[in-house]
Design a protein around this motif. Sequence first.
Motif, PDB file in Angstrom:
ATOM      1  N   UNK A  47       0.088  -5.575  -2.459  1.00  0.00           N
ATOM      2  CA  UNK A  47       0.545  -4.976  -3.716  1.00  0.00           C
ATOM      3  C   UNK A  47       0.489  -3.459  -3.622  1.00  0.00           C
ATOM      4  N   UNK A  48       1.336  -2.816  -4.418  1.00  0.00           N
ATOM      5  CA  UNK A  48       1.302  -1.365  -4.476  1.00  0.00           C
ATOM      6  C   UNK A  48       0.272  -0.906  -5.511  1.00  0.00           C
ATOM      7  N   UNK A  49       0.244   0.373  -5.811  1.00  0.00           N
ATOM      8  CA  UNK A  49      -0.711   0.935  -6.757  1.00  0.00           C
ATOM      9  C   UNK A  49      -0.582   0.401  -8.168  1.00  0.00           C
ATOM     10  N   UNK A  50       0.570  -0.171  -8.507  1.00  0.00           N
ATOM     11  CA  UNK A  50       0.790  -0.755  -9.842  1.00  0.00           C
ATOM     12  C   UNK A  50       0.700  -2.280  -9.830  1.00  0.00           C
ATOM     13  N   UNK A  51       0.314  -2.859  -8.712  1.00  0.00           N
ATOM     14  CA  UNK A  51       0.190  -4.311  -8.625  1.00  0.00           C
ATOM     15  C   UNK A  51       1.474  -5.031  -8.276  1.00  0.00           C
ATOM     16  N   UNK A  52       2.509  -4.309  -7.876  1.00  0.00           N
ATOM     17  CA  UNK A  52       3.804  -4.903  -7.530  1.00  0.00           C
ATOM     18  C   UNK A  52       3.743  -5.460  -6.107  1.00  0.00           C
ATOM     19  N   UNK A  53       4.203  -6.696  -5.934  1.00  0.00           N
ATOM     20  CA  UNK A  53       4.296  -7.316  -4.612  1.00  0.00           C
ATOM     21  C   UNK A  53       5.537  -6.761  -3.908  1.00  0.00           C
ATOM     22  N   UNK A  54       5.430  -5.564  -3.382  1.00  0.00           N
ATOM     23  CA  UNK A  54       6.605  -4.873  -2.856  1.00  0.00           C
ATOM     24  C   UNK A  54       7.134  -5.492  -1.563  1.00  0.00           C
ATOM     25  N   UNK A  55       6.296  -6.092  -0.750  1.00  0.00           N
ATOM     26  CA  UNK A  55       6.778  -6.720   0.486  1.00  0.00           C
ATOM     27  C   UNK A  55       7.598  -7.966   0.136  1.00  0.00           C
TER      28      UNK A  55
ATOM     29  N   UNK B  24      23.774 -10.001  -0.319  1.00  0.00           N
ATOM     30  CA  UNK B  24      24.154  -8.690   0.216  1.00  0.00           C
ATOM     31  C   UNK B  24      23.349  -8.360   1.474  1.00  0.00           C
ATOM     32  N   UNK B  25      22.077  -8.763   1.496  1.00  0.00           N
ATOM     33  CA  UNK B  25      21.235  -8.521   2.654  1.00  0.00           C
ATOM     34  C   UNK B  25      20.777  -7.091   2.833  1.00  0.00           C
ATOM     35  N   UNK B  26      20.983  -6.264   1.826  1.00  0.00           N
ATOM     36  CA  UNK B  26      20.546  -4.870   1.929  1.00  0.00           C
ATOM     37  C   UNK B  26      20.378  -4.270   0.546  1.00  0.00           C
ATOM     38  N   UNK B  27      19.569  -3.210   0.490  1.00  0.00           N
ATOM     39  CA  UNK B  27      19.343  -2.516  -0.767  1.00  0.00           C
ATOM     40  C   UNK B  27      18.052  -1.715  -0.722  1.00  0.00           C
ATOM     41  N   UNK B  28      17.691  -1.178  -1.886  1.00  0.00           N
ATOM     42  CA  UNK B  28      16.508  -0.320  -2.027  1.00  0.00           C
ATOM     43  C   UNK B  28      15.431  -1.030  -2.826  1.00  0.00           C
ATOM     44  N   UNK B  29      14.179  -0.797  -2.470  1.00  0.00           N
ATOM     45  CA  UNK B  29      13.016  -1.325  -3.193  1.00  0.00           C
ATOM     46  C   UNK B  29      12.107  -0.142  -3.517  1.00  0.00           C
ATOM     47  N   UNK B  30      11.730  -0.016  -4.799  1.00  0.00           N
ATOM     48  CA  UNK B  30      10.859   1.071  -5.245  1.00  0.00           C
ATOM     49  C   UNK B  30       9.451   0.565  -5.495  1.00  0.00           C
ATOM     50  N   UNK B  31       8.475   1.380  -5.111  1.00  0.00           N
ATOM     51  CA  UNK B  31       7.065   1.044  -5.313  1.00  0.00           C
ATOM     52  C   UNK B  31       6.239   2.309  -5.121  1.00  0.00           C
ATOM     53  N   UNK B  32       4.953   2.216  -5.363  1.00  0.00           N
ATOM     54  CA  UNK B  32       4.056   3.355  -5.148  1.00  0.00           C
ATOM     55  C   UNK B  32       3.219   3.078  -3.909  1.00  0.00           C
ATOM     56  N   UNK B  33       3.040   4.131  -3.096  1.00  0.00           N
ATOM     57  CA  UNK B  33       2.318   3.969  -1.846  1.00  0.00           C
ATOM     58  C   UNK B  33       1.644   5.280  -1.461  1.00  0.00           C
TER      59      UNK B  33
END
Length: 156
Positions: free
Chosen positions: A99-107, A118-127
């Motif tokens: 999880x990131x700093x906000x508890x988001x399962x970013x992986x 689509x197989x591509x795109x952006x993912x936002x998180x805190x690290x």
Amino acid sequence: MKNFLKIVLAALFFSLLPQVPAMAAERGTAQEATDMIKRVIAYYKANGPEKTFAAVNDPKGQFILKDLYVFAGAVKPGGGTLAHGGNPKLIGKSLSEMRDGDGVFFVKKINEVAASKAGKGWVDYKWPNPVTKELEQKSTYVERVDDVYFACGIYK
């Protein structure tokens, strides 16, 4: 003596000024991140997985630029880390519960983007930024090829 000290301090101050823009320029851009992913995918298609993962893992290699590095994972739930230019200790580990700093399962989000149509795109998180040591907003570009995804993130 006071004038000498003032001159030395002024010289030191002005000698450091050219370095300030250089330090700011050390952050990778979104364009550089997507370009790096395009390059690693072309390398993968030309050289296969084993050689590509070795190149990604090379700390002085072509897939590291400024504060940017490529990492790769298996596109499946709980898929493991296949290569990591930023932290080789993560290779072979499943990071899906991270999880990131906000508890988001970013992986998990990265894997979902890679597994999407689509197989591509952006993912936002805190690290944590390894340079500033601060928790910062990060955005990672991910793109799938075969059953592998390649990703590269930028600090905002």
